[in-house]
Enzyme design. Structure first.
Site, PDB file in Angstrom:
ATOM      1  N   THR A  63      41.038  51.418  45.070  1.00 57.03           N
ATOM      2  CA  THR A  63      40.880  51.757  46.480  1.00 57.03           C
ATOM      3  C   THR A  63      40.566  53.245  46.690  1.00 57.03           C
ATOM      4  OG1 THR A  63      42.191  52.015  48.498  1.00 57.03           O
ATOM      5  CG2 THR A  63      43.424  51.938  46.487  1.00 57.03           C
ATOM      6  N   ASP A  64      39.958  53.554  47.840  1.00 58.84           N
ATOM      7  CA  ASP A  64      39.719  54.966  48.181  1.00 58.84           C
ATOM      8  C   ASP A  64      41.015  55.662  48.613  1.00 58.84           C
ATOM      9  OD1 ASP A  64      40.075  53.782  50.696  1.00 58.84           O
ATOM     10  OD2 ASP A  64      38.374  54.806  51.641  1.00 58.84           O
ATOM     11  N   GLU A  65      42.090  54.876  48.829  1.00 55.30           N
ATOM     12  CA  GLU A  65      43.341  55.491  49.293  1.00 55.30           C
ATOM     13  C   GLU A  65      43.964  56.396  48.229  1.00 55.30           C
ATOM     14  OE1 GLU A  65      45.988  53.110  51.624  1.00 55.30           O
ATOM     15  OE2 GLU A  65      44.406  51.715  52.191  1.00 55.30           O
ATOM     16  N   TYR A  73      51.825  52.022  48.024  1.00 55.54           N
ATOM     17  CA  TYR A  73      50.652  51.238  47.611  1.00 55.54           C
ATOM     18  C   TYR A  73      49.642  52.118  46.892  1.00 55.54           C
ATOM     19  CZ  TYR A  73      45.990  49.169  48.017  1.00 55.54           C
ATOM     20  OH  TYR A  73      44.711  48.730  47.739  1.00 55.54           O
ATOM     21  N   LYS A 107      48.375  52.173  42.947  1.00 52.69           N
ATOM     22  CA  LYS A 107      46.981  51.968  42.538  1.00 52.69           C
ATOM     23  C   LYS A 107      46.481  53.177  41.744  1.00 52.69           C
ATOM     24  CE  LYS A 107      44.518  49.021  43.312  1.00 52.69           C
ATOM     25  NZ  LYS A 107      44.246  47.721  42.609  1.00 52.69           N
TER      26      LYS A 107
HETATM   27  P1  NAD Z   1      44.840  40.472  48.481  1.00 54.03           P
HETATM   28  O1  NAD Z   1      46.239  40.922  48.767  1.00 54.03           O
HETATM   29  O2  NAD Z   1      44.107  39.695  49.511  1.00 54.03           O
HETATM   30  O3  NAD Z   1      44.823  39.571  47.159  1.00 54.03           O
HETATM   31  C1  NAD Z   1      45.549  39.911  46.014  1.00 54.03           C
HETATM   32  C2  NAD Z   1      45.587  38.684  45.105  1.00 54.03           C
HETATM   33  O4  NAD Z   1      46.324  39.054  43.925  1.00 54.03           O
HETATM   34  C3  NAD Z   1      46.309  37.476  45.736  1.00 54.03           C
HETATM   35  O5  NAD Z   1      45.550  36.316  45.522  1.00 54.03           O
HETATM   36  C4  NAD Z   1      47.615  37.429  44.976  1.00 54.03           C
HETATM   37  O6  NAD Z   1      48.134  36.099  44.848  1.00 54.03           O
HETATM   38  C5  NAD Z   1      47.245  38.006  43.623  1.00 54.03           C
HETATM   39  N1  NAD Z   1      48.390  38.601  42.926  1.00 54.03           N
HETATM   40  C6  NAD Z   1      49.320  39.441  43.418  1.00 54.03           C
HETATM   41  N2  NAD Z   1      50.231  39.726  42.468  1.00 54.03           N
HETATM   42  C7  NAD Z   1      49.838  39.077  41.344  1.00 54.03           C
HETATM   43  C8  NAD Z   1      50.345  38.999  40.015  1.00 54.03           C
HETATM   44  N3  NAD Z   1      51.479  39.639  39.661  1.00 54.03           N
HETATM   45  N4  NAD Z   1      49.688  38.266  39.118  1.00 54.03           N
HETATM   46  C9  NAD Z   1      48.535  37.598  39.466  1.00 54.03           C
HETATM   47  N5  NAD Z   1      48.035  37.609  40.693  1.00 54.03           N
HETATM   48  C10 NAD Z   1      48.667  38.350  41.622  1.00 54.03           C
HETATM   49  O7  NAD Z   1      44.056  41.778  48.063  1.00 54.03           O
HETATM   50  P2  NAD Z   1      42.523  42.145  48.308  1.00 54.03           P
HETATM   51  O8  NAD Z   1      42.394  42.763  49.631  1.00 54.03           O
HETATM   52  O9  NAD Z   1      41.666  40.985  47.948  1.00 54.03           O
HETATM   53  O10 NAD Z   1      42.337  43.304  47.233  1.00 54.03           O
HETATM   54  C11 NAD Z   1      41.932  42.994  45.895  1.00 54.03           C
HETATM   55  C12 NAD Z   1      41.890  44.282  45.096  1.00 54.03           C
HETATM   56  O11 NAD Z   1      40.993  45.202  45.717  1.00 54.03           O
HETATM   57  C13 NAD Z   1      43.237  45.004  45.030  1.00 54.03           C
HETATM   58  O12 NAD Z   1      43.367  45.520  43.734  1.00 54.03           O
HETATM   59  C14 NAD Z   1      43.131  46.105  46.070  1.00 54.03           C
HETATM   60  O13 NAD Z   1      43.928  47.201  45.708  1.00 54.03           O
HETATM   61  C15 NAD Z   1      41.656  46.429  45.982  1.00 54.03           C
HETATM   62  N6  NAD Z   1      41.068  46.962  47.233  1.00 54.03           N
HETATM   63  C16 NAD Z   1      41.250  46.316  48.430  1.00 54.03           C
HETATM   64  C17 NAD Z   1      40.643  46.826  49.574  1.00 54.03           C
HETATM   65  C18 NAD Z   1      40.767  46.132  50.913  1.00 54.03           C
HETATM   66  O14 NAD Z   1      40.316  46.681  51.924  1.00 54.03           O
HETATM   67  N7  NAD Z   1      41.328  44.933  50.997  1.00 54.03           N
HETATM   68  C19 NAD Z   1      39.863  47.969  49.489  1.00 54.03           C
HETATM   69  C20 NAD Z   1      39.688  48.595  48.252  1.00 54.03           C
HETATM   70  C21 NAD Z   1      40.292  48.063  47.135  1.00 54.03           C
END
Ligand code: NAD
Length: 355
Positions: A134-136, A160, A164
């Site tokens: 993430t950009d955070e 969070y 990350k």
């Molecule tokens: P999300 O919370 O929607 O999904 C996370 C998934 O990971 C879920 O399906 C969950 O069941 C699974 N999970 C959690 N703990 C687990 C574990 N211990 N073992 C296996 N699976 C597990 O998240 P998202 O928004 O789809 O984000 C996905 C990735 O992208 C993350 O790494 C997040 O940090 C990164 N990200 C998200 C955003 C955003 O805006 N949503 C932006 C930049 C980066």
């Protein structure tokens, strides 16, 4: 044609990535997901019957299960998205964030290293591990600072983003120390279909449709960059396949918006698309309610995406306006998906091919 193992594929971004991989490529996918509250296999219903898709309910903190799944599947590429991802939850209870985001990433790196070191030279050279972040991690930017580049020092503010940031450091250390062929990407706020209703945009859409208050933290002046989730999925594939090993790529939409403006834009689209409003609601924006700010709330994130465009030729296809309109329409047309999330039934009848 590759064998791609995706962790966290039942989440918001992971499911968008897998839908794209199954519907628009000939790759084979194994989705490893623990199915926490954020994992929803109904987001993958349209690909669940594909012979190129498999699912296994696996926790990335379970070393033995990871080693066995990786060994059986024999991936050419691992795309690591599994994480605890909601900042408010990380403030209320950081333990799961430390466990999954840091210990889980470490456990996955070790399982990968074990597998990768045993590959024949040709497959070893071709193998890639892509860590999605993430950009955070870059922390709060002043109103006038330049957007974060790939070399901006890390300065995370929440449990969070700190977890990350830690996982990003682990991935880079495994590349430098053990030669594991890794890539990292850091992306701004995503939005789009199948987004869990606790996040800002779906939360506002669904509260508005139910005539409930639309909560905005503080004065709503926090600035975020927004990227449509399908553009992110395309960017992830570009990084995973064409990125240079050991490199980091910043991904974003070049759409810096104040939170209050995002909420107002949703209200304006809803005013236009749903003339029949809940009882007592004249305009959706009348439901906007300012609530106490989140502790440690970062004021501004912004990301410089020039490396993605100059090196990988990637550019977002959606503007914020077109993506937001698509998103609002999707929630209007897919009420059963979000109603089953809101009433909890999505966790009861889980579907999919068990690997
Ligand atoms: P999300 O919370 O929607 O999904 C996370 C998934 O990971 C879920 O399906 C969950 O069941 C699974 N999970 C959690 N703990 C687990 C574990 N211990 N073992 C296996 N699976 C597990 O998240 P998202 O928004 O789809 O984000 C996905 C990735 O992208 C993350 O790494 C997040 O940090 C990164 N990200 C998200 C955003 C955003 O805006 N949503 C932006 C930049 C980066």
């Amino acid at each position: 044609m590759m064998r791609i193992l995706v962790t966290g594929g039942a989440g918001f971004i992971g499911s968008a990535l897998i839908r794209q991989l199954i519907q628009h490529s000939s790759h084979t996918v194994l989705n490893l997901d623990k199915l926490t509250y954020a994992g929803n296999l109904e987001s993958l219903a349209c690909v669940a019957d594909s012979p190129r898709y498999q699912f296994s309910q696996t926790d990335i903190c379970d070393a033995a299960a990871l080693v066995s799944q990786i060994q059986q599947f024999q991936p050419d590429l691992i795309m690591h998205l599994a994480a605890e991802s909601h900042v408010d939850r990380s403030i209320d209870g950081p333990a799961n964030f430390i466990h999954t985001n840091i210990v889980g990433t470490y456990t996955l790196l070790e399982a990968c290293r074990h597998y990768w070191s045993g590959l024949v030279p040709e497959r070893k050279t071709a193998f890639r591990f892509h860590h999605v972040s993430t950009d955070e991690v870059y922390g709060d930017l002043g109103d006038t600072s330049e957007p974060s580049t790939e070399t901006t020092p890390y300065s995370p503010s929440s449990p969070y983003s700190a977890s990350k940031a830690s996982s990003d450091h682990l991935v880079r250390a495994w590349q430098r120390t053990y030669g594991l062929p890794t890539l990292v990407s850091n992306c701004s706020n995503n939005y789009g279909p199948f987004h869990f209703p606790e996040k800002l945009i779906p939360h506002i859409i669904l509260n508005a449709l139910q005539g409930r208050p639309l909560p905005v933290y503080g004065s709503g002046e926090q600035i975020r960059d927004w990227l449509y989730v399908e553009d992110h999925a395309r960017a992830l594939l570009a990084v995973a396949v064409h990125g240079r090993i050991g490199e980091t790529y910043n991904i974003g939409g070049n759409n810096e918006k104040q939170n209050l403006d995002v909420v107002r834009s949703i209200c304006a689209i809803l005013d236009e698309l749903t003339p029949a409003k809940p009882v007592g609601v004249d305009q959706y924006a009348d439901l906007i309610t300012f609530v106490e700010d989140r502790p440690g709330h970062d004021r501004r994130y912004a990301i410089d995406t020039s490396k993605m465009s100059s090196e990988l030729g990637w550019r977002p296809q959606e503007t914020f306006d077109s993506g937001l309109r698509k998103t609002v329409r999707w929630y209007l047309e897919n009420t059963s998906w979000w109603q089953r999330v809101l009433n909890g039934t999505y966790r009861l009848d889980r579907i999919g091919n068990q690997a």
